[in-house]
Enzyme design. Sequence first.
Site, PDB file in Angstrom:
ATOM      1  CB  SER A 406      -1.018  -0.010   1.233  1.00  0.00           C
ATOM      2  OG  SER A 406      -0.202  -0.180   2.377  1.00  0.00           O
ATOM      3  CG  HIS A 427      -3.138  -0.349  -2.901  1.00  0.00           C
ATOM      4  ND1 HIS A 427      -3.299   1.103  -2.679  1.00  0.00           N
ATOM      5  CD2 HIS A 427      -3.059  -0.914  -1.717  1.00  0.00           C
ATOM      6  CE1 HIS A 427      -3.765   1.067  -1.378  1.00  0.00           C
ATOM      7  NE2 HIS A 427      -3.614   0.053  -0.764  1.00  0.00           N
ATOM      8  CD  GLU A 439      -4.279   3.925  -5.137  1.00  0.00           C
ATOM      9  OE1 GLU A 439      -3.591   3.184  -4.438  1.00  0.00           O
ATOM     10  OE2 GLU A 439      -4.288   5.005  -5.203  1.00  0.00           O
ATOM     11  CG  ASN A 477      -3.568   4.902   1.206  1.00  0.00           C
ATOM     12  OD1 ASN A 477      -4.859   5.164   1.478  1.00  0.00           O
ATOM     13  ND2 ASN A 477      -3.183   3.564   1.281  1.00  0.00           N
TER      14      ASN A 477
END
Length: 693
Positions: A406, A427, A439, A477
């Site tokens: 991540s 991801h 992702e 993120n």
Amino acid sequence: MPNDQPVRYDRHGEIAVITVANPPVNALGLAVRQGLWAAMDRFDADDARIAVIVGEGALFLGGADIREFGKPPVAPHLPDVCDRIEAAVKPVIAAVHGPALGGGCEVALGAHYRLAVTGARFGFPEVHLGLIPGAGGSQRMPRLTGVAPALEMMCSGAPISAPRALEIGLIDRVAEGDPRKAGIAYAGELLAEGAGVRRTGALPCPTHDAAAFAEARAAWAKKAKGQVAPLVAIDAVEAATRMDLAEGIKEERRLFLDLMQTPQRAGMIHAFFNDRKVSKLPELQGISPRPLDRIGVIGGGTMGAGIATACLLAGLPVTLIERDAASADKARATITGNLDAAVKRGKLKDAAATLSGLSTATDYAALSDVDLVIEAVFEDMGVKKEVFTQLDAVLKPGAILATNTSYLDVTEIAAATSRPQDVIGLHFFSPAHVMKLLEVVVPETTAKDVTATAFALAKRLKKTAVKAGVCDGFIGNRILATYRGAADRMILGGATPWEIDAAIKDFGLPMGPFEMGDLAGLDIGFMTRARKAATRDPRDIVPIWADEMYHKGWLGQKTGQGYYTYEGRKGTPNEAVMPLIETAREGRPQQAFTPEMIQRRYMAAMVNEAAKVVGEGIAARPLDVDVTLLYGYGFPRWRGGPMLWADTEGLPGLLADIQGWAKDDPYFWQPAPLLEQLVAEGRTFSDLNEATS
Ligand code: T1G
């Protein structure tokens, strides 16, 4: 009619067959509306005794042409076309296959009889576009089915099957096979019976049940929180209970045109087209994906088991590797639980059959024939490099090596193998078999057909893939870290966690940042801060109250106490947090924050970081950020995404606010160069989408 016309008219004896051929989805654009009108004139004038309307290709009719929305409507308008069909002096049948959606369903309702072949589905998805049916659907359907099924279909936007449509009286017949043949056969029967026109609009108003409407309004205000269209759909259906068709259609049109002007319509149509644009990357045009017949998963923890579940649900056989038999069995049990839950949710029929696609092993040699492996082990670079070294040794040439990291550097992981061109990041978001966002993290070294294969896998898994560049946190993120940082700064400036959560939920996100922290576990934030401590900019702030909470064991829902105290899942503000916050605030200026101030700062931080992410090429276009935030972070779909929100708010004003806040906090509120550039050029993020699509 010549064959290149979007509506053809031909005869089968006494039966006129009217075929709509407007690929790819037989959308009811102007040419189709004109063609249908002309076909009805011809039908009235010639000696055909009955007409059948069918769609060519994979479906009946996909609805109004969404690309016309926002432009001045051009006659003949769709409600008038449906009225024209219903006014025919001889019977008209709609023979439906595949989707009959929105205006497509309304054309079928304008016909006098409706037949569907198995596999057909009927729906009013207009609410997913911030609209309601605008061509008589809200008036005709309840006359056939009664109010309840009409409210359910129009407020949920969910399609129904042909058998269900028959059951509620929306259609008259379910047949098998080719819709044209079935329609002609049905026409023959009706002629033999001497059946005449049967105008839905002439049916009496459906019964008005005040309690049912009150209940629907309460239910949909909750289910579709913040959305306007579902409640307006209820008003339109209610109009049908007290107005004749002509009046009701006028009222429906008024409500529809009002919604056409709303930002929610713009937001949801923006999202509709982005769903399709996001996988259309210029660099992948014409690139064929590699085979995807067998998948390997390394690690059977929550993520690995979730990823394996997602692949199994898509019909892809999976070999899952764990370090020992006990761990492999535990992974199998987790996957079994995931599949059983999918059965309970009605998403799966036979869990055992799906589970039969899983094999587990402890030896990497079991992966020798897989096409793509997804590593989902502990988030540590050393551990991952060890896994990739082993994969490199056993996988066949051309196999793809993917990491589910991540935030770690995928380029560095790729460099640990002899085949960096075959390495990519995938991801997934937890739970991996439920969350739609994927992702696709693409180092410079990755081959284009590997990226194309990743997008093909996403499509197989019914996920929405977004291409991301390599940086800490990729797209989602990284942006999350920044708008969480804005929330922390507002805490230090005088806002409480609960004020912020309430304001962000009012904006339309399902949870505020502090509720989200309690749900995910406050230890995750603590470990992320610890990981970044060595490289933290000295001008950055550290939410020391959050570190204190961690040391007190206040980790959120999993310990029953965090920013909230929990009885079950219900949270009550945990006032014990305030002394920790007050200590952190010492020496800092304090102010009151209104919900609007909270929303503005939170969103400005989100947009500013997003502009950096686009400017640095981590996200290819602003639309990629919008799609990421919609599918991975609960951003409200009816707002379209943070970049559309920014365009709607106005980039110059946003930049001015950021520049103002930068006076007190130049580190955090550093304006994004791309934002400054767009403002200087008088352009918007949407302009940038067009330029890069
Ligand atoms: N109008 C214009 N373009 C459309 C379209 C539409 N209605 N539907 C799809 N497209 C484009 C889509 O953007 C893509 O374009 C291509 O067609 C293939 O789409 C008055 C007001 C029909 C189930 O909401 O649900 O009627 O990317 O990849 O997977 O009351 O398309 O190739 O350039 O989705 O086979 C109501 C929306 C409109 C249906 C087919 N109708 N579409 O799925 O193909 S409002 C809808 C779908 C209305 C009336 C109201 C699906 C599909 P490109 P696709 P698919």
